[in-house]
Each structure stands twice: as structure tokens, then as C-alpha cells.
Design an enzyme around this catalytic site. Structure first.
Site, PDB file in Angstrom:
ATOM      1  CD  GLU A  65     -16.828  13.681   3.158  1.00 24.97           C
ATOM      2  OE1 GLU A  65     -15.967  14.572   3.175  1.00 24.97           O
ATOM      3  OE2 GLU A  65     -16.787  12.660   3.889  1.00 24.97           O
TER       4      GLU A  65
ATOM      5  NE  ARG B 168     -13.213  10.707   2.466  1.00 19.35           N
ATOM      6  CZ  ARG B 168     -12.732  11.072   3.652  1.00 19.35           C
ATOM      7  NH1 ARG B 168     -13.010  12.275   4.121  1.00 19.35           N
ATOM      8  NH2 ARG B 168     -12.027  10.241   4.365  1.00 19.35           N
TER       9      ARG B 168
ATOM     10  CE  LYS C 104      -8.044  25.755  11.117  1.00 19.03           C
ATOM     11  NZ  LYS C 104      -9.147  25.106  10.380  1.00 19.03           N
TER      12      LYS C 104
END
Length: 639
Positions: free
Chosen positions: A380, A408, A289
Site C-alpha cells: 500500500e 497502512r 490454493k
């Protein structure tokens, strides 16, 4: 620098669509990657935006658009902040400097923006499900298009991804999943899956043996059924014995990798080969990244996104110097510090977040009480039920989630928390219009969907002092679940007193008395009323302002007082008008049967795009100017 448009490199400037990219020779692709990465750095260093994730998939982006015939072939992105390179290569290079700006292009894939954006995405773990749906639709239509789902940046820690893998393996439809393994979401990945992927190594022995087995199976097409079954069983047994990639094999996917995700030629060759392999396939690539920008590679969490200009060589901030005054803390940081103070006083307090310890400022708690603070990954639903399980054993869970991510886990809020009357505290960050991240991240619906749930307190502080006191009161309350919502961005900067004080549940406060019109505000958006009041005073209009604090339970005594002393009520909230705080007030007033009109100010029944928070507040009419306008309309004054 406001009108600055970065100049693309000599190859990139001629690429307006993937068809232009395909005109190049394979050996030119690395130069395209270099120029694409430089263009992203040039643009984001001036205008801000997500950063590290897109730099990490430059080579993959170029290789996919070179090999696949997009937009006919479908590329489905996960956690869409990876898609900057994709946008630049698909006709949006000239407009890329407007990325995430008001009226500019979106920071995420968006179907209405481009035919190359096959699926809108801001949340994680959706690409395999969406890709499978597209693959099955293709099969029903008997077309030959290819489907590629790119998943990474932590999204594989989400349970939905494995639900989709399980279903895709069973359906055996032709699709490719590219697992972009960079060991990061916004913060470093956590959990057993992270360790599992870390164990996978490039084994020459395994790759050679796998290829020989696949080749053998191909030659056995004319052999008897029993022989083919024996060979297939040999393949599965061998794969399971010598590679951790057996997890994906067990789910019905042919596994390839890991592959260097920054070798564009190798990626091109792998993708070309995999076009000819039928059925579900998974290509595991390893990337860094922030690749190509040293500061972003060193500090990947910090460089996930940038909001202010920076030097594209050193990474040093170029933001204008302030007057020396320390800016107010962010609401999320007020939460994080208060949680540590409360946890020091109450050893039953625990906390959790779904992959957002930085975004939700849970790091102070995780560093101070590492045994009582948990990053559960992008999960979640699990986070909420995990909190419920802790609550059953006498712990006091503080679940830190963004409003848009709590959506969610709505079933778990009802089924696992509310029905069982468990005292979980939901600390809901990014409530309201969030700004540049746009519609996938706006936290507009939490009041409406939580207000309907029994055994749930729904509150919002007007300032940071009230946030601290609400957290303290919630920590001492065990009769129901409690939701405390607060926005993205900085608090008021007020002087905070030491310690905490309990607040009266379901009680508001009078900010100021006035004449004829009363504004009942919910949350920090109420600070706009102060600005509006000053403008109205210039016109000789004196309004009352009441900070209601609670959408559930409502302070009905205060509303009764307002009904007795004022002729008009205006409610103000940074959330949807439908079913929100204003609806709660209007329902109560209607039930009383009194003739006081209620004007609900909030976000209308529409998808609100991206821009700064103030731009969006003004657009939907809940900024100071909108308050002034509605007050004057209530009084019959032409505006």
C-alpha cells in the site's frame, strides 16, 4: 440448514486440542488431513467464509501442531484467513459453524478468543515482525519455546515482510519462517518476487551439497577460527552459486526447500529436523490454493471466499433463486465501469491497486487499458507513492484501496501526496462497517485521519450516480488530492443517466425539508434516513434530510441554512464519531456560537466485532431504528 453442524470424521472427532493430535501415529496424519479438509468444505459450503487459503495449508497446519508444543510454542499466522484448520484443531471445532457470524467466532486469529491465537491478524505481511518480537522476548526471558511464522497467500510481496527478514537475520534469534508459496493472494501474485520464487527448484545436487557443508561446519567446532571462517564462506559461496534461495541466505536465513506442502509426512520430518537447527531458518513449501476441492483449484480467485451456500461436490451455488430481477451493481463495480469510461475520454488517467484488482474491481481497467492500470502487489505504501510519482509527470492517478488498507500508507498520503499538493484520487472501497470480516477490515477511520490533512478533499456519494459524477469531477480537478469513499456491497439500483456531470465541490443537496429536526448525512448511510423518515411520518414527525456529500470542505452555507430553520441537528455517518464528519459539523456550529444542539451518530469509540452490515449498523445505533430513536429524543419524546 441454519442449525446444521457438520459431523467430523472418526479421527477428527476425538481431536479437541493439539495434545489429542499428538496421540496419533505419524502414518495417521494423512487421514486427519483428509477429514479436516472435508470438515472445512462441509462447513463453508453451508455457512460461507474464506475458503481456498485454508484448504491449501491443511497439511502444514496438521504437521505444525503435531511437531510443536502449542500453545507454549508460538505459531504466528499471516493473512489470517489461512487459519481455519488451526481453529478447528485448537478447541473450536464445535463452534466453527458460527465462524464470521454475528456473536460467533472470528474468521481470523484473535488473541482474546484462544490462547493458541498468538497474534491477531487480518492484514498481511505481519507474521515475521511479530514472530521476531516473540523470539527476542523469549531470549530475554531465557525460555526454550519455539517460534514459527507462517507467511504466504501473497504476503511476502509486502515490504514489511522484508524489513522483518532483514532485522531477523541481523539479530540471529532462533525462529522459523514458513513461506507458503501458492502464487496467489486473492488474485494471482505479481512482480519480480513471484518470478524469483518460480525459479527455485528442488535440486538434489544443491540439497546434498548444502547438507554436507552444514555437517562439515558442525564437525569444525573444535577447529581453529580461520578454518571455521573458510568453511562458512564456502557455504555462502556455494549456496549463492547454485540456488535462487540465496536471497534468503543473504538476509541471514538458512534456506530449506522447496518442499511439497501437501505431503504431511515430509512436512512433519522437515519440521522435526528444523526444531534442532538454531538461528533464523526459512522453510519454503509449495502448495495449491483450494487444494482438495476441484472448483477452487481451477478458479482460485473466485473461491478465495464464498458468501452463499454451494454444492460441496460440484461447487454449484445453492443460493435461493431470485425473482428474476437483476440485483443492483456493487459500488465497486460502478467505480470500475466508470473508471474505464473516464479513461477512454482522458488518456492521462492511470490507476493502481495493492493486490486487489478483483476486490476493487480494477480488472475492467486492466483489461481495457493494460498499460495504464497496475497491480503493485500487497504494498500500500508503494501504491500511494507510485501514484504520486505519476502525478508529478502530469498523469491523473486513481488509487483504488480498501479503507482499512489505506491506513497502512498514511505517511505516504501526507508526505508524498498532500505536502506536494499532488492531485491523486483515492477511491476508498469498503468504507464503514464491512460485515463478516470484522474489526481488522472495518473502514471506520478514513474520514477522521484524512480530514486532518491539508490539500485533501474528503467526499462520499449517497448513491451510484453521485459516485460517477464525483469521479468525473475529480478527474478534472488538479488543485489537491481527493478521497471518494464508498461501502462494501450493492448500490441503490437507481436508473443511471448516460455520461457524467460535474458536481460543485464542497456542496451538498437537500433531499427533503422538514420541521425542527434536520438530519445531515454523509455517504450511502444516508439511505437509511429515507426508511426512518417513513416510520417517523407514521408518528406525525416530519424531519429534514440533507445529503452533505463532503466532509471537507464542508458546505457551510447549507449548515447556516439549517441553523436558521431547524432547532436540532443530527449528523449521520458510517465511520468513527471521533474526528469524523459529525465532528466537523459540530466544530463549525460551535464556532458560530449558536445554541443549536448537534447529535453525532456514528460508530462509537470501541472495537466493533463481526456480523452482517445491517446487524452491526443496528448494534451501534446508526440503522433506521437508531435514527428514529435519536430524532424522538431530540424532540423530548420518550422512547
Amino acid at each position: 440448514m441454519k442449525d446444521y453442524k457438520p459431523k467430523p470424521g472418526t479421527l477428527l472427532e476425538h481431536i479437541r486440542t493439539p495434545d489429542d493430535l499428538k496421540k496419533l501415529e505419524p502414518e495417521q496424519l494423512q487421514e486427519v488431513c483428509d477429514q479436516l479438509r472435508e470438515f472445512i468444505i462441509d462447513t463453508v459450503s453451508v455457512y460461507g467464509g474464506h475458503f481456498g487459503a485454508s484448504l491449501g495449508v491443511v497439511e502444514l497446519t496438521v504437521a505444525m501442531h503435531y511437531v510443536y508444543n502449542t500453545p507454549g510454542d508460538r505459531i504466528v499466522w499471516d493473512v489470517g484467513h489461512q487459519a481455519y484448520g488451526h481453529k478447528i484443531l485448537t478447541g473450536r471445532r464445535e463452534d466453527f459453524h458460527t465462524n464470521r457470524k454475528y456473536k460467533g467466532i472470528s474468521g481470523f486469529p484473535k488473541r482474546s478468543e484462544s490462547e493458541y491465537d498468538t497474534f491477531g491478524v487480518g492484514h498481511s505481511s505481519t507474521s515475521i515482525s511479530a514472530g521476531l518480537g516473540m523470539a527476542i522476548a523469549r531470549d530475554l526471558d531465557q525460555s526454550d519455546r519455539k517460534i514459527v511464522s507462517v507467511i504466504g497467500d501473497g504476503a511476502m510481496t509486502g515490504g514489511m515482510a522484508f524489513e522483518a527478514l532483514n532485522n531477523a537475520g541481523a539479530l540471529k534469534s532462533d525462529m522459523l519462517v514458513v513461506l507458503n508459496d501458492n502464487n496467489m493472494s486473492i488474485d494471482p501474485n505479481v512482480g519480480a518476487l513471484k518470478e524469483y520464487l518460480a525459479e527455485i527448484t528442488t535440486s538434489k545436487t544443491f540439497n546434498k551439497m548444502r547438507d554436507e557443508i552444514y555437517d562439515l561446519l558442525g564437525h569444525l567446532k573444535g577447529a581453529g577460527e580461520k578454518m571455521r571462517k573458510v568453511a562458512s564462506k564456502l557455504e555462502r559461496t556455494a549456496v549463492a552459486a547454485i540456488t535462487p534461495g540465496a536471497l534468503f541466505q543473504a538476509l541471514g536465513f538458512k534456506y530449506y526447500g522447496p518442499v511439497d506442502g501437501h505431503n504431511v509426512d515430509a512436512l512433519r520430518r522437515h519440521l522435526e529436523d528444523l526444531r534442532t537447527v538454531s538461528g533464523p531458518k526459512l522453510l519454503h513449501i509449495v502448495t495449491v490454493k483450494g487444494k482438495g476441492f476441484a472448483p477452487a483449484e481451477r478458479e482460485q480467485t473466485k473461491w478465495h471466499a464464498q458468501s452463499s451456500p454451494f454444492d460441496k461436490i460440484t461447487g454449484k451455488s445453492l443460493a435461493k433463486a431470485t425473482t428474476g430481477k437483476t440485483p443492483p451493481p456493487k459500488y465497486q463495480d460502478v467505480f470500475g465501469e466508470a473508471l474505464v469510461e473516464l479513461a477512454a475520454k482522458n488518456e492521462q488517467i492511470v490507476s493502481m491497486t495493492p493486490a486487489m484488482p478483483s476486490g476493487s474491481s480494477l480488472w475492467p481497467m486492466m483489461n481495457t487499458f493494460p498499460d495504464r492500470a497496475f497491480d503493485v502487489g500487497i504494498a500500500e505504501q508503494h501504491a500511494v507513492t507510485f501514484a504520486a510519482g505519476l502525478a508529478t509527470e502530469g498523469k491523473k492517478p486513481f488509487a483504488a484501496l480498501y479503507s482499512t488498507f489505506l491506513q497502512r500508507a498514511y505517511d505516504q498520503v501526507i508526505h508524498d501526496v498532500a505536502i506536494q499538493k499532488l492531485p491523486v484520487v483515492f477511491c476508498i472501497d469498503r468504507a464503514g462497517l464491512v460485515g463478516a470480516d470484522g474489526p481488522t477490515h472495518h473502514g471506520l477511520y478514513d474520514v477522521a485521519y484524512l480530514r486532518a490533512v491539508p490539500n485533501m478533499i474528503v467526499s462520499s456519494p449517497m448513491d451510484e450516480q453521485e459516485l460517477r459524477d464525483m469521479m468525473y469531477t475529480a478527474s478534472e480537478y488538479d488543485e489537491a488530492a481527493w478521497a471518494i469513499r464508498y461501502p462494501r456491497g450493492r448500490s441503490t439500483g437507481m436508473d443511471l443517466r448516460d455520461g457524467f456531470e460535474k458536481t460543485d465541490i464542497g456542496k451538498g443537496r437537500i433531499i427533503r425539508e422538514g420541521d425542527k429536526v434536520a438530519v445531515l448525512s454523509f455517504g450511502p448511510i444516508g439511505n437509511y434516513v429515507t426508511e426512518a423518515t417513513e416510520a417517523l411520518m407514521d408518528d406525525g414527525i416530519d424531519i429534514g434530510h440533507f445529503d452533505m456529500r463532503y466532509a471537507k470542505p464542508l458546505d457551510t452555507e447549507m449548515i447556516d441554512y439549517v441553523l436558521e430553520h431547524y432547532e436540532h441537528i443530527i449528523t449521520l455517518e458510517d465511520g468513527t464519531c471521533l474526528g469524523g464528519f459529525g465532528s466537523a459539523v459540530a466544530e463549525y456550529v460551535a464556532g458560530k456560537g449558536v445554541a443549536v444542539p448537534v447529535k453525532i451518530m456514528g460508530v462509537p469509540d470501541a472495537i466493533i466485532e463481526h456480523g452482517t452490515q445491517r446487524e452491526l449498523h443496528d448494534e451501534v445505533g446508526i440503522g433506521p431504528a437508531g435514527i428514529v430513536e435519536n430524532v424522538k429524543k431530540s424532540l423530548g419524546i420518550l422512547v
